[in-house]
Design a protein around this motif. Structure first.
Motif: not given
Length: 368
Positions: A41, A43, A57, A67, A69
């Motif tokens: 999803h 961020h 997205p 998204h 990391h």
């Protein structure tokens, strides 16, 4: 000490092979489109790369995923994802590439790109994986060659010497046995076979014309007048093992040359059909080479686990033409008769392509 060096050498070979495998995955990933993959999803609502407001997205301006990391585990995830495309593309592509390669080719050309690994990504991954497997299993060019061993008369003399030494050992062992020893028959047969081999080598030796130069060399020097080429040929004569190693290394580094070399020949099979473009033939060729590389991997691994040679031989000689025929029929929507005829012609073309490829690599090695 020597044993330790051998262990260290084997370990380095496996590390190099692992590096080649990862490099192949990374290079394949570099040319693989990200469309159709799930990245979780969004961020936030702002793209962290360019500051554009997100409406999905991914950023519609720069393409970055919303998204991001920031965990150590994410590095391992990206590595695995880059090497093997664990998110599903590979597992949707491989079955089609193996059994319905023409359907895969046609669907990719028609625009169904997000579901499958792209031809170039599959090509890079399969080529690097194949040579990584070769390194892990220790398949490489011989390193004990010298310039004399490539001369036919010297090679025959060495074979005669080896056969005579083997015969002498057998004769010595036979002389020590009792008259009723059951091993006498086997040793006698081995000695007779060695005598036949020696006689055959000597007969072949008399059939080779010998050219004697002032320095006693049997092989005439080649002088083309082109210094770079003459110097390369001289290096090949002095150190054939090194040149063979360079040739082996060049095969996978320049394996991409197989694609442009193959395109004109595949075009000749359909030059009167204007609906097929060079791009279509390029997709066909690239997927086909990738499939053959994967087949070589299967055969190599099968040999390593002692699969019978007749089974591997059948795979090596039957699967490639059958696979090409199916790919031609499905990709270009041909009838079986037309597909079989084109496959026969394509096999002749492949012999020409392989010859041209090896000649180019040999020239690169000589002149490099």
């Amino acid at each position: 000490m020597r044993f330790a060096k051998l262990i260290a050498s084997g370990a380095m070979g496996e590390i190099d092979a692992a590096g080649e495998l990862v490099m192949g995955g990374m290079l394949g990933r570099a040319v693989e489109p990200h469309a159709g993959e799930r990245h979780g999803h969004g961020h936030g609502t702002i793209c962290l790369n360019c500051g554009t407001a997100l409406v999905g997205p991914h950023c519609h301006e720069c393409g970055q995923s919303g998204h991001v990391h920031r965990s150590l585990g994410a590095i391992g995830h990206e590595l695995l994802h880059g090497v093997a495309h664990f998110e599903g593309k590979m597992w949707r592509t491989l079955p089609l590439l193996a059994w319905r390669p023409g359907d895969l080719t046609r669907r990719y050309i028609a625009g169904e790109r997000a579901r499958f690994v792209s031809p170039m990504a599959m090509f890079l991954f399969s080529i690097f994986t194949m040579f990584a497997i070769f390194q892990i299993l220790g398949i490489s060019t011989p390193t004990d060659l010298d310039s004399n061993s490539v001369k036919p008369t010297v090679a025959l003399q060495q074979s005669i010497t080896k056969a005579e030494a083997t015969r002498a050992k057998k004769a010595t062992k036979l002389a020590k046995l009792d008259a009723n020893d059951p091993d006498r028959a086997e040793l006698t047969a081995d000695i007779a076979e060695a005598d036949r081999d020696i006689a055959g080598y000597k007969a072949a030796l008399t059939q080779i014309p010998k050219v004697t130069l002032d320095d006693g060399d049997e092989m005439q020097d080649v002088h083309t007048g082109w210094y770079t080429l003459d110097h390369g040929i001289e290096k090949w004569k002095k150190n054939p093992a090194l040149m063979l190693y360079k040739l082996q290394s060049s095969i996978y580094k320049f394996s991409w040359l197989l694609i442009p070399l193959s395109l004109p020949f595949v075009w000749l099979l359909f030059f009167w059909k204007r609906q097929y473009k060079l791009y279509d033939h390029a997709v066909f060729v690239t997927y086909s080479i990738a499939a053959m590389s994967l087949l070589f991997i299967v055969i190599t691994l099968g040999s390593a686990v002692r699969v019978p040679g007749n089974v591997l031989g059948t795979l090596a000689f039957v699967v490639p033409p059958v696979h090409m025929c199916r790919q031609l029929k499905q990709a270009y929507q041909l009838r079986w008769r037309s597909a079989i005829l084109r496959t026969v012609v394509l096999l002749w073309f492949i012999a020409i392509i392989a010859t041209l490829f090896l000649l180019i690599l040999a020239l690169l090695g000589i002149m490099g």
